[in-house]
Design a protein around this motif. Sequence first.
Motif, short mmCIF file in Angstrom:
data_model
loop_
_atom_site.label_atom_id
_atom_site.label_comp_id
_atom_site.label_asym_id
_atom_site.label_seq_id
_atom_site.Cartn_x
_atom_site.Cartn_y
_atom_site.Cartn_z
N ALA A 66 -57.95 -64.66 -91.19
CA ALA A 66 -58.79 -65.01 -92.33
C ALA A 66 -57.98 -65.01 -93.63
O ALA A 66 -58.16 -65.88 -94.49
CB ALA A 66 -59.96 -64.03 -92.44
N ASP A 123 -62.36 -80.29 -91.43
CA ASP A 123 -62.49 -78.91 -90.96
C ASP A 123 -63.22 -78.81 -89.62
O ASP A 123 -63.22 -77.74 -89.01
CB ASP A 123 -63.26 -78.08 -92.00
N ARG A 125 -58.91 -66.44 -97.36
CA ARG A 125 -60.02 -65.52 -97.59
C ARG A 125 -59.50 -64.12 -97.91
O ARG A 125 -58.29 -63.87 -97.94
CB ARG A 125 -60.94 -65.49 -96.36
N GLU A 137 -69.26 -70.20 -101.73
CA GLU A 137 -69.19 -71.09 -100.58
C GLU A 137 -70.56 -71.21 -99.92
O GLU A 137 -71.29 -70.22 -99.80
CB GLU A 137 -68.17 -70.58 -99.56
N TYR A 172 -55.19 -59.64 -99.32
CA TYR A 172 -55.23 -61.07 -99.58
C TYR A 172 -53.79 -61.60 -99.63
O TYR A 172 -52.82 -60.83 -99.72
CB TYR A 172 -55.95 -61.38 -100.89
N GLU A 193 -56.12 -68.09 -94.12
CA GLU A 193 -56.98 -69.23 -94.44
C GLU A 193 -57.37 -69.25 -95.91
O GLU A 193 -58.03 -70.18 -96.36
CB GLU A 193 -58.25 -69.19 -93.59
N CYS A 247 -67.99 -65.66 -96.02
CA CYS A 247 -68.42 -65.82 -94.63
C CYS A 247 -69.31 -67.05 -94.52
O CYS A 247 -70.16 -67.29 -95.39
CB CYS A 247 -69.17 -64.56 -94.18
N THR A 248 -69.12 -67.82 -93.46
CA THR A 248 -69.94 -69.01 -93.23
C THR A 248 -70.46 -68.99 -91.79
O THR A 248 -70.00 -68.21 -90.95
CB THR A 248 -69.14 -70.30 -93.48
N GLN A 258 -62.72 -75.87 -97.04
CA GLN A 258 -63.86 -75.15 -97.62
C GLN A 258 -63.44 -73.90 -98.37
O GLN A 258 -63.99 -73.59 -99.43
CB GLN A 258 -64.85 -74.77 -96.52
N PHE A 259 -62.45 -73.15 -97.85
CA PHE A 259 -62.09 -71.88 -98.46
C PHE A 259 -61.12 -72.05 -99.63
O PHE A 259 -60.73 -71.06 -100.25
CB PHE A 259 -61.48 -70.95 -97.42
N SER A 292 -67.59 -69.71 -89.28
CA SER A 292 -66.67 -68.60 -89.02
C SER A 292 -67.32 -67.54 -88.13
O SER A 292 -66.64 -66.89 -87.34
CB SER A 292 -66.20 -67.98 -90.34
N LYS A 308 -57.93 -68.43 -102.85
CA LYS A 308 -58.56 -69.30 -103.84
C LYS A 308 -58.54 -68.63 -105.21
O LYS A 308 -58.89 -67.45 -105.33
CB LYS A 308 -59.99 -69.60 -103.42
#
Length: 549
Positions: A301, A518, A306, A504, A243, A304, A322-323, A537-538, A326, A249
Motif C-alpha cells: 500500500a 486501474d 497510501r 478518495e 509512508y 501505491e 481505503c476503497t 486513484q491514489f 482494495s 499524494k
Amino acid sequence: MSKADKDKPKRSLNKLSAALPENSLAKLKERVAILRQLTSQGAQVGEEMSRIVADLRAVPAPADEMFVFTPELAQNVTLLRTVFRDCNDIKFRFFKIGGRQSLLVSLDGMTDIRKLENNVLKPLMAITTPTIDFKKLIEEQLAIVAPKIEISANTAIEAVMSGNALIMIDGMREMLSIVTTKHVKRNVSIPALEENIRGPQDAFNETLADNLVLLRRRARDTNIKIRIFEVGERSKTAIALIYSANLVKPGLTEEVERRLRNISVDSILLSKEIEEFLVEHPWTPFPQIESTERPEKIMGAVYEGRVGILVDNTPAAIIVPCTYASIMQAVDDYTIPASVASLVRFSRHVAAFLAIYLPGLYIAIVSFHPGMLPTGLAISLAELRARTPFPSFLEAILMEVLLELFQEAVIRLPKKVASAASMVGAFVIGNTVVQAGLVNPFLVVVTATTAISSYVMPFYSFGLGLRALRIPILFLAAVLGLYGVMLGVLILTVHLCSLRNFGESYLGDMFDVDTFSDWKDKLIRVPQKFMKTRPIQFGAQDRKRAGDS
C-alpha cells in the motif's frame, strides 16, 4: 368496673428499644462512634492530599509541567515518591558516583536488570572523580545505545513508565534517561485472520518496535519514512505513521497526521479506536479504513502512494485511504496465476452481491413474482411451502436470526467447544428445523448460500457489513417485491459512491473513465509484467514503477 372490663387482658407499656432493638441507644452510640471514626479518617485523607499537593507545588513549575527538578537530590526524591505514590513496581535504588549520592529509578518487570547492571551501574560506580559531566559520561563510560539528558519532569516520568531507567545525581538538575526496556511480548507468529498458502508467514504482534522491524526488512529504502508520536492523554500510546516520501499524494500525510493529533481522548488501547476518529462517515456499515496484520500488505500500500498506521499494543495495522477495490484484494491473488486470480476475484464480487440480495430475491420472487420460476421448480416450491405454517418473510427472518446466533456462538466459544457447536448448529438449522416444519428446505439452501458468500470476503469487517444489510433488503422485498430489491440496489450504490475516504471515492472510481487503466488490478488481475504503472486513484507522485522498460 364491669365484668367485661375485668376479663380484658392487661396491656403493659414497654420501651421502644424492646420492639426495635436495632434502634436502641447502645446501637445508636455504636453508629455515632463509627461515624466519628470515618470523619477522622476523612480528615486524615484530606491532610494527606493537601500534603501531596504542597509537595508538588513546593517548586514553581511552568503551566505544562507538574513540577521542576532541583539540584537537591533529597527534594527530587520527595517529588518522585509523591508522583509514584502506591506504585509498588517503581523501584528506587541509591548508589554513589564519585562519592556523590545518586538515584536509579526503574519500573520493575519492564527494565532489563542485567543490561542495566553491566552497562550502566558498574561503569558509573567505578568513577572516582566528583566532577561529573553527563555528555562526557555518555561518550566515554556508558556502553549503551541512545542515552538522553532530560530536564523536563513530564518527559522523565513518562520515560520511567515506558520502561527506561532514570539516573539522578545530587547537585545536578539534569537527569540521564537510558533505554533498557524489556517486557513480556508475543513472538512473531503466522497470520491468524489473513492466512495464505504461498505468501509470507509472519504477522504483526503487539510490540511496535517488532512491527517496524518487519517493515524495514521488506524495504531497504530511505524514502520510507516513519513518524512516531503519542496519542491519549493518559495512556500515551505510541503511533507510527509509515509512508513513502517520493510517492505519497501531496497533503495526504499531513491530513492523516492532523487527524491523529486532533484525537482528544484519555486512552487508546485498540487500533479500532483510532479508525473511528479517522473516518468521515461513522454510521455506515461498510469499513472505511483497511485493517491488516500482514507487513507485506502495508508495504504494498505504501508503494501505491497510501499511508500505513501502526498502533502500539495491537497487531492490527491501518491503511488509508481505503476503497471497495482494495478491500476485495487478498494476498493469495498474487501467489496464483493471473487467470485463476481474476476468476477468484470476480467470484468475490458475485459473492458480495449474493450476501446482500439473495434472501431478498427469494422473498420477492416467491411472494410476488412466482411466474418467473420454471414450472417444475414453482410447483415443487409450492408443495414445500404448503407444509410450513409461516409466510416466506417470517421464515426468512427466523433463519436469519438462527444464523446470526449460531455465528456469534461459534466466534465466542473456545476452539475446543466451537467444533462441537458447529456440528450441533448445522444439525439444528439444516435438519431439525426442516423436519419440524418451521421452514422449507429451499430456504435453508438460500440461507446457507448467503452465509457462505459473506465468508468469502477477504476482509472480515466487510463481511459483517454485508450481513447487516440483509435485513433491510428483506423488508423492502417483502413490501415491494423485486421493485424493493432494485430500490435497495440503487440506494446502496448511491451511498457507496457518496462515501469519501481522505478525498478518495469509495466506489465511484469503478465507473470513472479516467481511471480505467486501474482495472488491471481491480475486478481482475493481469500478470505483474503488465502492471507498469501505479494506480491513478491514489495519486502517487511517480506513476511509473521503477525498473520497467
